[in-house]
Design a protein around this motif. Structure first.
Motif, PDB file in Angstrom:
ATOM      1  N   LYS A 288      -9.165  47.777 -48.752  1.00  0.00           N
ATOM      2  CA  LYS A 288      -8.175  47.572 -47.729  1.00  0.00           C
ATOM      3  C   LYS A 288      -6.834  48.020 -48.448  1.00  0.00           C
ATOM      4  CE  LYS A 288     -10.638  45.203 -44.818  1.00  0.00           C
ATOM      5  NZ  LYS A 288     -11.743  45.758 -45.239  1.00  0.00           N
TER       6      LYS A 288
ATOM      7  N   LYS B 186      -8.165  56.067 -44.703  1.00  0.00           N
ATOM      8  CA  LYS B 186      -7.702  54.784 -44.235  1.00  0.00           C
ATOM      9  C   LYS B 186      -6.264  54.717 -44.639  1.00  0.00           C
ATOM     10  CE  LYS B 186     -11.966  51.699 -45.019  1.00  0.00           C
ATOM     11  NZ  LYS B 186     -12.148  50.510 -45.653  1.00  0.00           N
TER      12      LYS B 186
ATOM     13  N   GLY C  80     -14.639  48.234 -37.911  1.00  0.00           N
ATOM     14  CA  GLY C  80     -15.063  48.977 -39.190  1.00  0.00           C
ATOM     15  C   GLY C  80     -16.438  49.789 -39.292  1.00  0.00           C
TER      16      GLY C  80
ATOM     17  N   GLN D  38      -3.852  48.681 -39.483  1.00  0.00           N
ATOM     18  CA  GLN D  38      -4.641  49.735 -39.820  1.00  0.00           C
ATOM     19  C   GLN D  38      -4.722  51.057 -38.860  1.00  0.00           C
ATOM     20  OE1 GLN D  38      -5.667  49.043 -42.858  1.00  0.00           O
ATOM     21  NE2 GLN D  38      -5.560  46.773 -42.773  1.00  0.00           N
TER      22      GLN D  38
ATOM     23  N   TYR E 199      -7.119  54.352 -39.230  1.00  0.00           N
ATOM     24  CA  TYR E 199      -8.270  55.208 -40.102  1.00  0.00           C
ATOM     25  C   TYR E 199      -8.370  56.468 -39.047  1.00  0.00           C
ATOM     26  CZ  TYR E 199      -9.026  50.577 -42.608  1.00  0.00           C
ATOM     27  OH  TYR E 199      -9.000  49.466 -43.028  1.00  0.00           O
TER      28      TYR E 199
END
Length: 229
Positions: A76, A104, A167, A208, A210
């Protein structure tokens, strides 16, 4: 006067290198995808990072490269210091032919919450980050390779992002490239975008962005007909 594409690419790479912490910039080995680090550039592109304002706010870009998918999945990356996590996959068991790069990074609204409103945004796409490797791969071809091309750069299509729902979905196998029934080569990207303002989820999962991107080496092999999608 307009800048050439080569000059623009140099300026972008030079600007991002300047954001690296001194220790990291010296210690990081050369990127196997060439033309600078693909994940650091993707972070800047997807967040539309204002490099000058970000540096004035004391920001730096760091990266962490993970050798296995399990440790990468658990990572993370923090927003301060802004750290991009990276995992490379390969065509071969010996890990000599890069195929895909998973990155990420942080969303633009997370970066503006941490560093200031003029730091980033609006949010970009992983597909846009995939366009630059195509142009760069085309430029590094030798005259003989250009004559031998099976897929010419102007015939290759960059598809819109395929959006993951979480995820595990983003980490699942995803083709770096596909061929349609007409023989046209398509370059795909898979994204997971979770705005910082998303309600009712743990803080660690907010903010986030990604991206799953194609590696230069694999794209070149596809263009030359040395690899199949």
């Amino acid at each position: 006067m307009f800048l050439s594409v080569r000059r623009l690419a140099f300026l972008l790479t030079a600007g991002l290198i300047g954001l690296l912490s001194p220790t990291l910039a010296q210690a990081t080995p050369p990127d196997p995808t060439m033309f600078g680090d693909l994940c650091i550039r993707a972070q800047s592109q997807t967040a539309n990072l204002n490099v000058v304002a970000y540096r004035r706010a004391g920001g730096a870009l760091e990266k962490a490269v993970y050798p296995d998918l399990a440790s990468f999945a658990a990572a993370k990356p923090p927003a301060r210091p802004l750290t991009v996590a990276r995992y490379n996959s390969y065509e071969d068991a010996a890990a000599t032919q890069p195929k895909q790069v998973r990155c990420k990074g942080k969303s633009a609204d997370h970066l503006t919450a941490v560093y200031g409103a003029d730091i980033a945004g609006p949010e970009g796409t992983c597909a846009a980050a995939n366009r630059q490797p195509l142009a760069e791969t085309a430029r590094m071809l030798t005259p003989a390779e250009r004559d031998a091309l099976v897929h010419r750069p102007n015939t290759i299509q960059i598809d819109p992002d395929t959006s993951a729902i979480n995820g595990p979905d983003w980490l699942a196998d995803f083709p770096a490239a596909t061929m349609d029934s007409a023989g046209k080569l398509h370059i795909g990207s898979k994204s997971l975008y979770v705005p910082f303002a998303t309600p009712d989820i743990p803080e660690a999962f907010k903010g986030q962005h990604y991206c799953t991107l194609i590696a230069h080496a694999y794209l070149k092999r596809l263009m030359l007909g040395l690899a199949q999608p």
